[in-house]
Design a protein around this motif. Sequence first.
Motif, PDB file in Angstrom:
ATOM      1  N   UNK A 130       0.764  -1.251  -0.086  1.00 44.37           N
ATOM      2  CA  UNK A 130       0.010   0.081   0.089  1.00 44.37           C
ATOM      3  C   UNK A 130       0.734   1.368  -0.175  1.00 44.37           C
ATOM      4  N   UNK A 131       2.137   1.266   0.572  1.00 49.10           N
ATOM      5  CA  UNK A 131       2.881   2.346   0.884  1.00 49.10           C
ATOM      6  C   UNK A 131       3.476   2.625  -0.736  1.00 49.10           C
ATOM      7  N   UNK A 132       3.894   1.603  -1.349  1.00 49.37           N
ATOM      8  CA  UNK A 132       4.326   1.593  -2.739  1.00 49.37           C
ATOM      9  C   UNK A 132       3.349   2.346  -3.448  1.00 49.37           C
ATOM     10  N   UNK A 133       1.954   1.550  -3.433  1.00 53.94           N
ATOM     11  CA  UNK A 133       0.914   1.807  -4.276  1.00 53.94           C
ATOM     12  C   UNK A 133       0.796   3.670  -4.068  1.00 53.94           C
ATOM     13  N   UNK A 134       0.683   4.055  -2.941  1.00 48.37           N
ATOM     14  CA  UNK A 134       0.172   5.562  -2.679  1.00 48.37           C
ATOM     15  C   UNK A 134       1.360   6.331  -3.266  1.00 48.37           C
ATOM     16  N   UNK A 135       2.641   6.029  -2.944  1.00 53.27           N
ATOM     17  CA  UNK A 135       3.821   6.785  -3.409  1.00 53.27           C
ATOM     18  C   UNK A 135       3.975   7.059  -5.026  1.00 53.27           C
ATOM     19  N   UNK A 136       3.841   5.643  -5.657  1.00 57.32           N
ATOM     20  CA  UNK A 136       3.719   5.862  -7.183  1.00 57.32           C
ATOM     21  C   UNK A 136       2.327   6.599  -7.555  1.00 57.32           C
ATOM     22  N   UNK A 137       1.285   6.492  -7.121  1.00 62.60           N
ATOM     23  CA  UNK A 137      -0.023   7.123  -7.290  1.00 62.60           C
ATOM     24  C   UNK A 137       0.388   8.571  -7.519  1.00 62.60           C
ATOM     25  N   UNK A 138       0.928   9.140  -6.262  1.00 62.13           N
ATOM     26  CA  UNK A 138       1.241  10.420  -6.245  1.00 62.13           C
ATOM     27  C   UNK A 138       2.217  11.025  -7.294  1.00 62.13           C
ATOM     28  N   UNK A 139       3.029  10.395  -7.724  1.00 65.19           N
ATOM     29  CA  UNK A 139       3.728  10.636  -8.711  1.00 65.19           C
ATOM     30  C   UNK A 139       3.161  10.491 -10.020  1.00 65.19           C
ATOM     31  N   UNK A 140       1.683   9.980 -10.293  1.00 62.70           N
ATOM     32  CA  UNK A 140       1.191  10.114 -11.405  1.00 62.70           C
ATOM     33  C   UNK A 140       1.054   8.885 -12.219  1.00 62.70           C
ATOM     34  N   UNK A 141       1.567   7.684 -11.686  1.00 65.62           N
ATOM     35  CA  UNK A 141       1.947   6.541 -12.437  1.00 65.62           C
ATOM     36  C   UNK A 141       0.294   5.784 -12.455  1.00 65.62           C
ATOM     37  N   UNK A 142       0.023   4.911 -13.316  1.00 65.51           N
ATOM     38  CA  UNK A 142      -1.225   4.243 -12.948  1.00 65.51           C
ATOM     39  C   UNK A 142      -0.774   2.735 -12.386  1.00 65.51           C
ATOM     40  N   UNK A 143      -1.020   2.782 -11.147  1.00 66.32           N
ATOM     41  CA  UNK A 143      -0.288   1.860 -10.183  1.00 66.32           C
ATOM     42  C   UNK A 143      -1.533   1.044  -9.674  1.00 66.32           C
ATOM     43  N   UNK A 144      -1.281  -0.303  -9.707  1.00 70.30           N
ATOM     44  CA  UNK A 144      -2.290  -1.238  -8.942  1.00 70.30           C
ATOM     45  C   UNK A 144      -1.589  -2.400  -8.300  1.00 70.30           C
ATOM     46  N   UNK A 145      -2.277  -3.098  -7.357  1.00 68.89           N
ATOM     47  CA  UNK A 145      -1.828  -3.944  -6.355  1.00 68.89           C
ATOM     48  C   UNK A 145      -2.532  -5.198  -6.839  1.00 68.89           C
ATOM     49  N   UNK A 146      -1.754  -6.230  -6.995  1.00 74.34           N
ATOM     50  CA  UNK A 146      -2.389  -7.439  -7.436  1.00 74.34           C
ATOM     51  C   UNK A 146      -2.940  -8.220  -6.221  1.00 74.34           C
ATOM     52  N   UNK A 147      -4.216  -8.556  -6.131  1.00 79.92           N
ATOM     53  CA  UNK A 147      -4.710  -9.068  -5.126  1.00 79.92           C
ATOM     54  C   UNK A 147      -4.712 -10.539  -5.222  1.00 79.92           C
ATOM     55  N   UNK A 148      -3.859 -11.031  -4.305  1.00 78.32           N
ATOM     56  CA  UNK A 148      -3.530 -12.551  -4.134  1.00 78.32           C
ATOM     57  C   UNK A 148      -4.862 -13.215  -3.524  1.00 78.32           C
TER      58      UNK A 148
END
Length: 227
Positions: free
Chosen positions: A22-40
């Motif tokens: 979630x930390x990675x997702x938030x940081x990358x989203x704030x930089x404008x990337x289309x970021x998703x987490x794969x739900x295992x």
Amino acid sequence: MSGAARAEHRVLIIDDHVLFAESLELALSLEGYDVRRLELPEEGGSMATIRSLALRRNPRTVLLDLDLGRFGDGMNLIAPLAKAGINVVVLTASEEIGRWGGCMRLGARRVLPKSGALQQALATVRRLHQGLPVMSPDELETLLDAWARERRNHDEVRQRLDRLTPRERQVLGSLIEGRTVRMISEDSVVSEATVRTQVKSILNKLEVSSQLAAVGLAHQVGWQQGV
């Protein structure tokens, strides 16, 4: 780099540690990337399931954890993802440099330690987005050399284990299970002296000085009785 351009760069995070992901997702989203987490999947599923789900998302970059819990070793995902043209960046708590080299050999673009990985991961994704190298030739050579040394050591240990007789393999398997010489003798209906002789032979063939070292050597290469 414009926000619109970054929004076209899809990043997929494959990690079973939710808070870190979630930390990675938030940081990358704030930089404008289309970021998703794969739900295992919480139940069922396999490494093949994860591979299929990841490829279906059609990411440009995957941030991949090596320890995927019950699904096993994330290294199994590197080659198929890289073959599909995806940038694979490995994030790992492992400090085994030889294993890092194995990841690079399979097609990863970079391996990052999880300690302090957030800023490094952001910087790596930025450089991948810009088409810039993310690892120097010297760094890559160092990791591949470490992998080669580990592979040679692995093969050497395997050769020692192959010297064991079927009975010695049984005894080593029992030692790995935590059974004592007395317990092994009772299970096999032989004297403790006989088992001690067998253990001594195992130590000589494996070139170690203790039962603990023999068990550690077997674990080191993933040895299992009968395999």
